[in-house]
Write a protein that holds these residues in place. Structure first.
Motif, PDB file in Angstrom:
ATOM      1  N   MET A   1       0.825  -1.191   0.000  1.00 15.96           N
ATOM      2  CA  MET A   1       0.000   0.000   0.000  1.00 15.96           C
ATOM      3  C   MET A   1       0.870   1.255   0.000  1.00 15.96           C
ATOM      4  O   MET A   1       0.644   2.168  -0.761  1.00 15.96           O
ATOM      5  CB  MET A   1      -0.937  -0.019   1.201  1.00 15.96           C
ATOM      6  CG  MET A   1      -1.835   1.201   1.289  1.00 15.96           C
ATOM      7  SD  MET A   1      -2.897   1.198   2.723  1.00 15.96           S
ATOM      8  CE  MET A   1      -4.025  -0.099   2.292  1.00 15.96           C
ATOM      9  N   SER A   2       1.887   1.313   0.856  1.00 17.88           N
ATOM     10  CA  SER A   2       2.780   2.469   0.907  1.00 17.88           C
ATOM     11  C   SER A   2       4.079   2.032   1.556  1.00 17.88           C
ATOM     12  O   SER A   2       4.259   0.869   1.914  1.00 17.88           O
ATOM     13  CB  SER A   2       2.129   3.613   1.688  1.00 17.88           C
ATOM     14  OG  SER A   2       2.217   3.377   3.067  1.00 17.88           O
ATOM     15  N   GLN A   3       4.962   2.976   1.718  1.00 24.38           N
ATOM     16  CA  GLN A   3       6.254   2.699   2.342  1.00 24.38           C
ATOM     17  C   GLN A   3       6.217   2.979   3.844  1.00 24.38           C
ATOM     18  O   GLN A   3       7.257   3.192   4.448  1.00 24.38           O
ATOM     19  CB  GLN A   3       7.340   3.539   1.662  1.00 24.38           C
ATOM     20  CG  GLN A   3       7.501   3.220   0.198  1.00 24.38           C
ATOM     21  CD  GLN A   3       7.874   1.758  -0.023  1.00 24.38           C
ATOM     22  OE1 GLN A   3       8.730   1.205   0.657  1.00 24.38           O
ATOM     23  NE2 GLN A   3       7.205   1.107  -0.959  1.00 24.38           N
ATOM     24  N   VAL A   4       5.040   2.995   4.426  1.00 22.67           N
ATOM     25  CA  VAL A   4       4.875   3.270   5.852  1.00 22.67           C
ATOM     26  C   VAL A   4       4.606   1.954   6.581  1.00 22.67           C
ATOM     27  O   VAL A   4       3.748   1.180   6.179  1.00 22.67           O
ATOM     28  CB  VAL A   4       3.709   4.260   6.103  1.00 22.67           C
ATOM     29  CG1 VAL A   4       3.552   4.545   7.584  1.00 22.67           C
ATOM     30  CG2 VAL A   4       3.908   5.547   5.324  1.00 22.67           C
ATOM     31  N   THR A   5       5.342   1.723   7.658  1.00 20.24           N
ATOM     32  CA  THR A   5       5.107   0.564   8.518  1.00 20.24           C
ATOM     33  C   THR A   5       4.051   0.941   9.539  1.00 20.24           C
ATOM     34  O   THR A   5       4.168   1.977  10.204  1.00 20.24           O
ATOM     35  CB  THR A   5       6.405   0.156   9.251  1.00 20.24           C
ATOM     36  OG1 THR A   5       7.396  -0.145   8.281  1.00 20.24           O
ATOM     37  CG2 THR A   5       6.169  -1.032  10.159  1.00 20.24           C
ATOM     38  N   THR A 134     -10.438   4.242  13.121  1.00 17.76           N
ATOM     39  CA  THR A 134      -9.009   4.542  13.180  1.00 17.76           C
ATOM     40  C   THR A 134      -8.261   3.875  12.039  1.00 17.76           C
ATOM     41  O   THR A 134      -7.471   4.517  11.337  1.00 17.76           O
ATOM     42  CB  THR A 134      -8.435   4.086  14.535  1.00 17.76           C
ATOM     43  OG1 THR A 134      -9.120   4.772  15.583  1.00 17.76           O
ATOM     44  CG2 THR A 134      -6.946   4.354  14.624  1.00 17.76           C
ATOM     45  N   ALA A 135      -8.509   2.583  11.840  1.00 17.04           N
ATOM     46  CA  ALA A 135      -7.820   1.846  10.776  1.00 17.04           C
ATOM     47  C   ALA A 135      -8.112   2.468   9.416  1.00 17.04           C
ATOM     48  O   ALA A 135      -7.202   2.658   8.598  1.00 17.04           O
ATOM     49  CB  ALA A 135      -8.232   0.378  10.804  1.00 17.04           C
ATOM     50  N   GLN A 136      -9.368   2.812   9.163  1.00 18.90           N
ATOM     51  CA  GLN A 136      -9.736   3.391   7.865  1.00 18.90           C
ATOM     52  C   GLN A 136      -9.114   4.774   7.683  1.00 18.90           C
ATOM     53  O   GLN A 136      -8.614   5.100   6.606  1.00 18.90           O
ATOM     54  CB  GLN A 136     -11.257   3.466   7.720  1.00 18.90           C
ATOM     55  CG  GLN A 136     -11.691   3.816   6.314  1.00 18.90           C
ATOM     56  CD  GLN A 136     -11.242   2.782   5.300  1.00 18.90           C
ATOM     57  OE1 GLN A 136     -11.557   1.613   5.429  1.00 18.90           O
ATOM     58  NE2 GLN A 136     -10.489   3.211   4.295  1.00 18.90           N
ATOM     59  N   HIS A 166      -7.110  -6.594  15.275  1.00 16.57           N
ATOM     60  CA  HIS A 166      -8.070  -7.228  14.367  1.00 16.57           C
ATOM     61  C   HIS A 166      -8.564  -6.225  13.321  1.00 16.57           C
ATOM     62  O   HIS A 166      -8.594  -6.530  12.115  1.00 16.57           O
ATOM     63  CB  HIS A 166      -9.237  -7.823  15.150  1.00 16.57           C
ATOM     64  CG  HIS A 166     -10.277  -8.430  14.271  1.00 16.57           C
ATOM     65  ND1 HIS A 166     -10.095  -9.634  13.622  1.00 16.57           N
ATOM     66  CD2 HIS A 166     -11.499  -7.984  13.895  1.00 16.57           C
ATOM     67  CE1 HIS A 166     -11.159  -9.902  12.885  1.00 16.57           C
ATOM     68  NE2 HIS A 166     -12.031  -8.913  13.037  1.00 16.57           N
ATOM     69  N   ALA A 167      -8.944  -5.029  13.762  1.00 14.04           N
ATOM     70  CA  ALA A 167      -9.433  -4.009  12.823  1.00 14.04           C
ATOM     71  C   ALA A 167      -8.345  -3.610  11.830  1.00 14.04           C
ATOM     72  O   ALA A 167      -8.617  -3.445  10.636  1.00 14.04           O
ATOM     73  CB  ALA A 167      -9.929  -2.782  13.583  1.00 14.04           C
ATOM     74  N   PHE A 168      -7.117  -3.494  12.290  1.00 13.76           N
ATOM     75  CA  PHE A 168      -6.016  -3.121  11.411  1.00 13.76           C
ATOM     76  C   PHE A 168      -5.681  -4.253  10.443  1.00 13.76           C
ATOM     77  O   PHE A 168      -5.336  -4.007   9.292  1.00 13.76           O
ATOM     78  CB  PHE A 168      -4.795  -2.706  12.237  1.00 13.76           C
ATOM     79  CG  PHE A 168      -4.833  -1.267  12.650  1.00 13.76           C
ATOM     80  CD1 PHE A 168      -3.812  -0.411  12.309  1.00 13.76           C
ATOM     81  CD2 PHE A 168      -5.902  -0.753  13.379  1.00 13.76           C
ATOM     82  CE1 PHE A 168      -3.842   0.934  12.669  1.00 13.76           C
ATOM     83  CE2 PHE A 168      -5.953   0.572  13.748  1.00 13.76           C
ATOM     84  CZ  PHE A 168      -4.920   1.411  13.390  1.00 13.76           C
ATOM     85  N   SER A 169      -5.817  -5.473  10.897  1.00 19.24           N
ATOM     86  CA  SER A 169      -5.622  -6.629  10.019  1.00 19.24           C
ATOM     87  C   SER A 169      -6.699  -6.662   8.939  1.00 19.24           C
ATOM     88  O   SER A 169      -6.416  -6.873   7.752  1.00 19.24           O
ATOM     89  CB  SER A 169      -5.638  -7.912  10.852  1.00 19.24           C
ATOM     90  OG  SER A 169      -5.616  -9.038  10.020  1.00 19.24           O
ATOM     91  N   GLN A 170      -7.952  -6.415   9.326  1.00 15.39           N
ATOM     92  CA  GLN A 170      -9.064  -6.402   8.381  1.00 15.39           C
ATOM     93  C   GLN A 170      -8.882  -5.308   7.312  1.00 15.39           C
ATOM     94  O   GLN A 170      -9.296  -5.470   6.175  1.00 15.39           O
ATOM     95  CB  GLN A 170     -10.403  -6.186   9.103  1.00 15.39           C
ATOM     96  CG  GLN A 170     -10.815  -7.327  10.004  1.00 15.39           C
ATOM     97  CD  GLN A 170     -11.107  -8.593   9.221  1.00 15.39           C
ATOM     98  OE1 GLN A 170     -10.377  -9.562   9.281  1.00 15.39           O
ATOM     99  NE2 GLN A 170     -12.170  -8.572   8.443  1.00 15.39           N
ATOM    100  N   ALA A 171      -8.245  -4.204   7.700  1.00 15.66           N
ATOM    101  CA  ALA A 171      -8.008  -3.100   6.773  1.00 15.66           C
ATOM    102  C   ALA A 171      -6.739  -3.306   5.950  1.00 15.66           C
ATOM    103  O   ALA A 171      -6.391  -2.461   5.125  1.00 15.66           O
ATOM    104  CB  ALA A 171      -7.914  -1.783   7.555  1.00 15.66           C
ATOM    105  N   GLY A 172      -6.021  -4.420   6.193  1.00 13.18           N
ATOM    106  CA  GLY A 172      -4.800  -4.707   5.444  1.00 13.18           C
ATOM    107  C   GLY A 172      -3.600  -3.903   5.897  1.00 13.18           C
ATOM    108  O   GLY A 172      -2.604  -3.803   5.168  1.00 13.18           O
ATOM    109  N   LEU A 173      -3.652  -3.340   7.107  1.00 15.39           N
ATOM    110  CA  LEU A 173      -2.550  -2.506   7.606  1.00 15.39           C
ATOM    111  C   LEU A 173      -1.489  -3.292   8.342  1.00 15.39           C
ATOM    112  O   LEU A 173      -0.340  -2.878   8.389  1.00 15.39           O
ATOM    113  CB  LEU A 173      -3.102  -1.403   8.516  1.00 15.39           C
ATOM    114  CG  LEU A 173      -3.991  -0.378   7.828  1.00 15.39           C
ATOM    115  CD1 LEU A 173      -4.615   0.557   8.852  1.00 15.39           C
ATOM    116  CD2 LEU A 173      -3.190   0.414   6.793  1.00 15.39           C
ATOM    117  N   VAL A 174      -1.888  -4.390   8.989  1.00 16.20           N
ATOM    118  CA  VAL A 174      -0.937  -5.250   9.705  1.00 16.20           C
ATOM    119  C   VAL A 174      -1.229  -6.686   9.305  1.00 16.20           C
ATOM    120  O   VAL A 174      -2.353  -7.012   8.883  1.00 16.20           O
ATOM    121  CB  VAL A 174      -1.043  -5.091  11.247  1.00 16.20           C
ATOM    122  CG1 VAL A 174      -0.711  -3.676  11.681  1.00 16.20           C
ATOM    123  CG2 VAL A 174      -2.385  -5.523  11.778  1.00 16.20           C
TER     124      VAL A 174
END
Length: 177
Positions: A1-5, A134-136, A166-174
């Motif tokens: 998605m981006s270069q941000v961890t 928050t995740a979105q 869980h929310a961040f995983s669902q959003a593909g962030l972690v």
């Protein structure tokens, strides 16, 4: 998605020495209070409240930046989250906190920022809904970031950590797990 961890960790927001900035779940007057604001002001020392006086009051959804004083970080970004059921539209106001804080970090050429779960304490925002908003909000802001390379959510309680992860995983962030 981006270069941000992006990461979720369990811990104390006032003890993130590897972050350029930490975010304070502030009150409108930016003064010490309970929860996150109390912990951050206590760790930063009285100079933080002195510096914040002329920056206040702030509006719901707004963010402002100060130095970090006795904290090991360069800055504190202060956000006023919505009181659930009072400040409406609460989801847009909460998302604004995260967007504005990330853009302040970007404008100040910071590379890392750590957030608490804004509005989920005494402001009463339901945890699962706050985690999803928050995740979105973070996912939507990532493409605009150039200097910010690391975003961390710091959750004090294990149940909060699991909900946000869980929310961040669902959003593909972690990663899922």
């Amino acid at each position: 998605m981006s270069q941000v961890t992006v990461e979720c960790v369990q811990g104390n927001i006032a003890d993130q020495p590897d972050m350029d900035a930490i975010v304070n779940a502030a009150n409108a007057q930016l003064m010490p209070g309970a929860g996150v604001a109390g912990a951050i002001h206590s760790a930063a020392g009285p100079g933080l409240a002195q510096e914040c006086r002329p920056l206040a009051p702030i509006r719901c959804g707004q963010a402002v930046i100060s130095s970090a004083h006795a904290l090991p970080n360069r800055h504190v970004i202060h956000c006023l989250g919505p009181v659930y059921g009072v400040d409406e539209p609460s989801d847009q106001l909460l998302a604004s906190c995260y967007r504005e804080a990330l853009m302040l970090a970007e404008q100040n050429s910071l590379s890392s920022v750590a957030f608490p779960a804004i509005s989920t304490g005494v402001f009463g925002y339901p945890l699962r809904e706050a985690a999803e908003v928050t995740a979105q909000a973070i996912a939507d802001t990532l493409p605009r970031l150039k200097s910010v390379k690391q975003v961390r959510l710091v959750l004090f309680r294990s149940g909060d950590y699991r909900t946000f992860r869980h929310a961040f995983s669902q959003a593909g962030l972690v990663p899922a797990g």
